[in-house]
Design a protein around this motif. Structure first.
Motif, PDB file in Angstrom:
ATOM      1  N   THR A 232      24.600  51.631  47.126  1.00  0.00           N
ATOM      2  CA  THR A 232      25.747  51.093  47.297  1.00  0.00           C
ATOM      3  C   THR A 232      25.829  49.717  45.272  1.00  0.00           C
ATOM      4  O   THR A 232      24.411  49.723  45.603  1.00  0.00           O
ATOM      5  CB  THR A 232      25.826  50.058  48.139  1.00  0.00           C
ATOM      6  N   PHE A 233      27.078  49.511  45.010  1.00  0.00           N
ATOM      7  CA  PHE A 233      27.403  48.892  44.396  1.00  0.00           C
ATOM      8  C   PHE A 233      28.136  48.057  44.407  1.00  0.00           C
ATOM      9  O   PHE A 233      28.739  48.313  45.234  1.00  0.00           O
ATOM     10  CB  PHE A 233      26.953  50.083  42.789  1.00  0.00           C
ATOM     11  N   GLN A 234      27.099  46.834  44.537  1.00  0.00           N
ATOM     12  CA  GLN A 234      27.484  45.204  45.225  1.00  0.00           C
ATOM     13  C   GLN A 234      28.069  44.000  44.074  1.00  0.00           C
ATOM     14  O   GLN A 234      27.295  44.081  43.547  1.00  0.00           O
ATOM     15  CB  GLN A 234      27.124  44.697  45.841  1.00  0.00           C
ATOM     16  N   LEU A 235      30.303  43.956  43.647  1.00  0.00           N
ATOM     17  CA  LEU A 235      30.306  43.239  42.141  1.00  0.00           C
ATOM     18  C   LEU A 235      30.587  41.827  43.016  1.00  0.00           C
ATOM     19  O   LEU A 235      31.457  41.545  43.815  1.00  0.00           O
ATOM     20  CB  LEU A 235      31.363  44.215  41.609  1.00  0.00           C
ATOM     21  N   ASP A 236      29.985  41.078  42.559  1.00  0.00           N
ATOM     22  CA  ASP A 236      30.976  40.026  43.179  1.00  0.00           C
ATOM     23  C   ASP A 236      31.573  39.044  41.355  1.00  0.00           C
ATOM     24  O   ASP A 236      30.229  39.177  41.100  1.00  0.00           O
ATOM     25  CB  ASP A 236      29.681  38.843  43.171  1.00  0.00           C
ATOM     26  N   ALA A 237      32.422  39.545  41.340  1.00  0.00           N
ATOM     27  CA  ALA A 237      32.809  38.832  39.973  1.00  0.00           C
ATOM     28  C   ALA A 237      34.565  37.783  39.372  1.00  0.00           C
ATOM     29  O   ALA A 237      34.786  37.609  40.996  1.00  0.00           O
ATOM     30  CB  ALA A 237      33.621  39.713  39.075  1.00  0.00           C
ATOM     31  N   TRP A 238      33.860  37.504  38.802  1.00  0.00           N
ATOM     32  CA  TRP A 238      35.663  35.525  38.320  1.00  0.00           C
ATOM     33  C   TRP A 238      36.742  36.865  38.019  1.00  0.00           C
ATOM     34  O   TRP A 238      36.035  37.804  37.117  1.00  0.00           O
ATOM     35  CB  TRP A 238      35.204  34.810  37.436  1.00  0.00           C
ATOM     36  N   ASP A 239      38.018  36.310  38.069  1.00  0.00           N
ATOM     37  CA  ASP A 239      39.114  37.415  37.882  1.00  0.00           C
ATOM     38  C   ASP A 239      39.621  36.449  37.877  1.00  0.00           C
ATOM     39  O   ASP A 239      40.357  34.720  37.811  1.00  0.00           O
ATOM     40  CB  ASP A 239      39.646  38.063  39.027  1.00  0.00           C
ATOM     41  N   GLU A 240      40.208  36.874  35.972  1.00  0.00           N
ATOM     42  CA  GLU A 240      41.005  35.828  35.436  1.00  0.00           C
ATOM     43  C   GLU A 240      42.206  35.548  35.260  1.00  0.00           C
ATOM     44  O   GLU A 240      42.612  34.362  35.715  1.00  0.00           O
ATOM     45  CB  GLU A 240      40.680  35.839  33.917  1.00  0.00           C
ATOM     46  N   VAL A 241      42.667  36.669  36.409  1.00  0.00           N
ATOM     47  CA  VAL A 241      44.309  36.816  36.266  1.00  0.00           C
ATOM     48  C   VAL A 241      44.305  36.381  38.140  1.00  0.00           C
ATOM     49  O   VAL A 241      45.292  35.154  37.989  1.00  0.00           O
ATOM     50  CB  VAL A 241      44.520  38.306  36.546  1.00  0.00           C
ATOM     51  N   ALA A 242      43.890  36.644  39.311  1.00  0.00           N
ATOM     52  CA  ALA A 242      43.761  35.938  40.147  1.00  0.00           C
ATOM     53  C   ALA A 242      42.646  34.101  40.207  1.00  0.00           C
ATOM     54  O   ALA A 242      43.556  33.599  41.233  1.00  0.00           O
ATOM     55  CB  ALA A 242      42.861  36.511  41.085  1.00  0.00           C
ATOM     56  N   GLU A 243      41.917  34.184  39.018  1.00  0.00           N
ATOM     57  CA  GLU A 243      41.648  32.588  39.365  1.00  0.00           C
ATOM     58  C   GLU A 243      40.730  32.072  39.941  1.00  0.00           C
ATOM     59  O   GLU A 243      41.202  31.447  40.309  1.00  0.00           O
ATOM     60  CB  GLU A 243      41.890  31.618  39.003  1.00  0.00           C
ATOM     61  N   GLN A 244      39.947  33.565  40.804  1.00  0.00           N
ATOM     62  CA  GLN A 244      38.872  33.215  41.454  1.00  0.00           C
ATOM     63  C   GLN A 244      37.908  34.231  42.014  1.00  0.00           C
ATOM     64  O   GLN A 244      37.921  35.506  40.910  1.00  0.00           O
ATOM     65  CB  GLN A 244      39.488  33.639  42.820  1.00  0.00           C
ATOM     66  N   GLN A 245      36.557  33.875  42.336  1.00  0.00           N
ATOM     67  CA  GLN A 245      35.730  34.976  42.694  1.00  0.00           C
ATOM     68  C   GLN A 245      36.802  36.425  43.029  1.00  0.00           C
ATOM     69  O   GLN A 245      37.155  35.958  44.545  1.00  0.00           O
ATOM     70  CB  GLN A 245      34.549  34.524  43.295  1.00  0.00           C
ATOM     71  N   VAL A 246      35.811  37.342  43.297  1.00  0.00           N
ATOM     72  CA  VAL A 246      36.614  38.739  44.056  1.00  0.00           C
ATOM     73  C   VAL A 246      35.214  39.764  44.214  1.00  0.00           C
ATOM     74  O   VAL A 246      34.234  39.736  43.608  1.00  0.00           O
ATOM     75  CB  VAL A 246      37.720  39.578  42.557  1.00  0.00           C
ATOM     76  N   GLU A 247      35.632  40.163  45.483  1.00  0.00           N
ATOM     77  CA  GLU A 247      34.282  40.832  45.787  1.00  0.00           C
ATOM     78  C   GLU A 247      34.722  42.661  45.934  1.00  0.00           C
ATOM     79  O   GLU A 247      35.691  42.512  46.481  1.00  0.00           O
ATOM     80  CB  GLU A 247      33.070  40.877  47.520  1.00  0.00           C
ATOM     81  N   HIS A 248      33.978  44.110  45.628  1.00  0.00           N
ATOM     82  CA  HIS A 248      33.978  44.791  45.684  1.00  0.00           C
ATOM     83  C   HIS A 248      33.054  45.790  45.500  1.00  0.00           C
ATOM     84  O   HIS A 248      31.811  45.538  45.434  1.00  0.00           O
ATOM     85  CB  HIS A 248      34.544  45.646  44.485  1.00  0.00           C
ATOM     86  N   ILE A 249      33.324  46.567  46.523  1.00  0.00           N
ATOM     87  CA  ILE A 249      31.720  47.426  47.461  1.00  0.00           C
ATOM     88  C   ILE A 249      32.199  49.015  46.812  1.00  0.00           C
ATOM     89  O   ILE A 249      33.279  49.151  46.605  1.00  0.00           O
ATOM     90  CB  ILE A 249      31.795  47.704  48.452  1.00  0.00           C
ATOM     91  N   TYR A 250      31.335  49.368  46.256  1.00  0.00           N
ATOM     92  CA  TYR A 250      31.212  51.198  46.091  1.00  0.00           C
ATOM     93  C   TYR A 250      30.063  52.196  46.399  1.00  0.00           C
ATOM     94  O   TYR A 250      29.045  52.091  46.254  1.00  0.00           O
ATOM     95  CB  TYR A 250      31.008  51.079  44.409  1.00  0.00           C
ATOM     96  N   TYR A 251      30.517  52.664  46.876  1.00  0.00           N
ATOM     97  CA  TYR A 251      30.149  53.518  47.475  1.00  0.00           C
ATOM     98  C   TYR A 251      29.763  55.464  47.675  1.00  0.00           C
ATOM     99  O   TYR A 251      32.010  55.602  47.482  1.00  0.00           O
ATOM    100  CB  TYR A 251      29.241  53.643  48.556  1.00  0.00           C
TER     101      TYR A 251
END
Length: 412
Positions: A232-251
Motif C-alpha cells: 500500500t502506497f499512501q500519498l499526502d501532498a499539497w495540491d496547487e490547484v485546489a490549494e489544499q493537502q490531498v490524500e490518496h491510497i494506491y493498492y
C-alpha cells in the motif's frame, strides 16, 4: 600547348628563395601554466553538489522528482524483500518531501570508516557507494543499486532529517547541505520499525522553476502499486490547484493486469479486442518475467517497461525481447488461422502489430545493468532471450485457447 604558368605561385616554391623564419607570438592562453596546483579532487558530497546532473539527470523538475524516486526505490526494495507492506510519501506546500517505510530500519550501529567510528546510517547518507546492496544475497532484486541514492538526496538538500526506528530505539540526525550534525538516540516503542527521510531541496542548486509535480508523483505511486501487488502506497501532498493537502491510497491486488485495464480506460485507445487481459508470468534462469497486454481497436501503442520496479523510459533488452516474440507469434498464427498466406509477402510489420496495444513489461533480476544512475534503460544481454522465450510461450498458449479473439485481433 603548355599550360600558363602562375609566376607568383612558381616563385613561392622556388628553391632559390631563402625561407623566412618567424618567431611565434605567445598568446595569453599559451603562457598560462598548467601544473599539479590546477588539479582539483572532488569527493563525496562535494562532487555530487558540483555536478548534480551526473546523478539525477538535470536540475529541472525531472531531477527534483528523481530525489523522491531514489527514496521510493529504497523503500520498495525493502517491501519486495519481505519487510513492510506500507510506504508513505508526503509533499508539503513549503517544499519539504518525506518518504517513510515500515521495514527493518537503516542500521545505525557504529562502523569504522577512515579511522573514525560513525553510525552506519551517517556513512550511508554522506559517502557515495555505501549501502547494504553490494553483498551477494543481500537482496534478491533491488532498484537501488549503486549506494548513491540516499547520499544524493542528502547532498542536494538544504536540510535533511533522518529518523530510524529499530530494536526499541529511535535514531535521529539532521544534515545541512550534506554535512552531518550530531545524532541522538532515544528509546521508542519496540513495535516501531522503519526509516524516514524528510528533506528540503537546495534551491541554490535546482532551477528556479523546478517543482514537485503532483501528477508525476501520483502516476509513479500508482504504477508502484501495480508492480508490487499487496503493498500500500499512501500519498499526502499539497495540491496547487485546489490549494489544499490531498490524500490518496494506491493498492493493487492483481498487479499488472490491473495496470493494463487502467491504461485501457485512461488512454482512450479504442475498445478492447479481447475480454480479458493477456497475462504471462514465469521465472527462468533466476529472472522473473511478467507481461500483461491487451489489444484494442485503437492505433496508438502504449508500452511501459520496468526492471526491478524501476521505470525504464528508454526501454532496453526486455522491450526488445518482447517485441521480437510478439512479431514472430502474431505472424505464425496469422498464417495458421488463415489471415495471411505468405509470411514474406503478407507478413505484418512490427509497428503494425503493436498498433492499439496496451502493454506493461516487468522483469526482476539480481544484478540489473542500467544505463546511468537515472536507470532509463536496461542493458543485461541475457534478459532479451529470456523475455523473448517466455513471451513466445505465453502468447502461443493464449492463441491456442482464444482463437476467436486472436483472429479478431489479427484481422484488425
Amino acid at each position: 600547348m603548355s599550360a600558363p604558368v602562375d609566376e607568383k605561385k612558381e616563385k613561392s616554391f622556388s628553391t632559390s628563395d631563402k625561407p623566412v623564419t618567424k618567431t611565434p607570438t605567445k598568446t595569453k592562453k599559451q603562457t598560462q601554466s598548467y601544473s599539479a596546483s590546477d588539479i582539483q579532487v572532488l569527493e563525496g558530497i562535494a562532487a555530487i553538489r558540483h555536478r548534480p546532473g551526473m546523478y539525477i539527470g538535470s536540475t529541472s523538475t525531472s531531477g527534483l522528482l528523481h530525489l523522491i524516486w531514489e527514496a521510493l526505490d529504497n523503500a520498495v526494495d525493502e517491501s519486495v524483500a519481505g519487510y513492510g507492506k506500507n510506504i508513505w510519501v508526503s509533499l508539503s506546500h513549503d517544499g519539504w518531501a518525506t518518504v517513510r517505510d515500515e521495514a527493518r530500519g537503516m542500521p545505525f550501529d557504529l562502523m569504522l570508516y577512515q579511522g573514525d567510528y560513525l553510525p552506519a546510517a551517517t556513512v550511508i547518507l554522506t559517502v557515495p557507494h555505501s549501502g547494504g546492496k553490494f553483498a551477494e544475497g543481500a537482496y534478491k532484486t533491488a532498484g537501488g543499486l549503486h549506494g548513491v541514492g540516499s547520499t544524493v538526496i542528502n547532498a542536494l538538500s538544504e536540510k535533511l532529517e533522518l529518523t530510524i526506528w529499530k530494536d526499541g530505539q529511535e535514531f535521529s540526525q539532521t544534515f545541512s547541505r550534506g554535512t552531518a550534525m550530531p545524532h541522538v538516540i532515544t528509546p521508542c516503542d519496540p513495535k516501531l520499525h522503519g526509516t524516514q527521510l524528510r528533506w528540503l531541496y537546495d534551491r541554490s542548486i535546482f532551477d528556479v522553476d523546478a517543482y514537485y509535480s503532483l501528477e508525476a508523483v501520483e502516476s509513479r505511486l500508482k504504477a508502484a502499486a501495480y508492480l508490487n501487488r499487496g503493498v500500500t502506497f499512501q500519498l499526502d501532498a499539497w495540491d496547487e490547484v485546489a490549494e489544499q493537502q490531498v490524500e490518496h491510497i494506491y493498492y493493487s491486488r492483481d498487479g499488472l493486469p490491473d495496470y493494463v485495464r487502467d491504461l485501457t480506460t485512461s488512454t482512450n485507445n479504442g475498445t478492447p479486442l479481447s475480454k480479458h487481459v493477456i497475462g504471462i508470468v514465469k521465472e527462468k534462469d533466476s529472472v522473473q518475467v511478467e507481461v500483461a497486454l491487451q489489444p484494442t481497436s485503437g492505433y496508438k501503442t502504449v508500452m511501459y517497461s520496468y526492471a526491478n520496479a524501476v521505470r525504464t523510459r528508454d526501454g532496453g533488452v526486455h522491450e526488445t525481447g518482447f517485441k521480437a516474440a510478439l512479431t514472430k507469434v502474431v505472424n505464425d498464427y496469422a498464417i495458421k488461422l488463415g489471415v495471411i498466406k505468405n509470411r514474406e509477402k503478407d507478413g505484418f510489420r512490427p509497428e503494425v502489430i503493436q498498433q492499439g496495444l496496451n502493454v506493461v513489461i516487468s522483469v526482476k533480476l539480481t544484478n540489473p545493468q542500467f544505463q546511468g544512475q537515472t536507470k532509463d534503460r536496461l542493458n543485461n544481454g541475457p534478459v532479451e532471450g529470456i523475455v523473448r522465450s517466455i513471451t513466445d510461450e505465453g502468447l502461443k498458449e493464449w492463441f491456442e485457447s482464444n482463437s476467436a479473439a486472436g483472429k479478431e485481433w489479427l484481422k484488425k
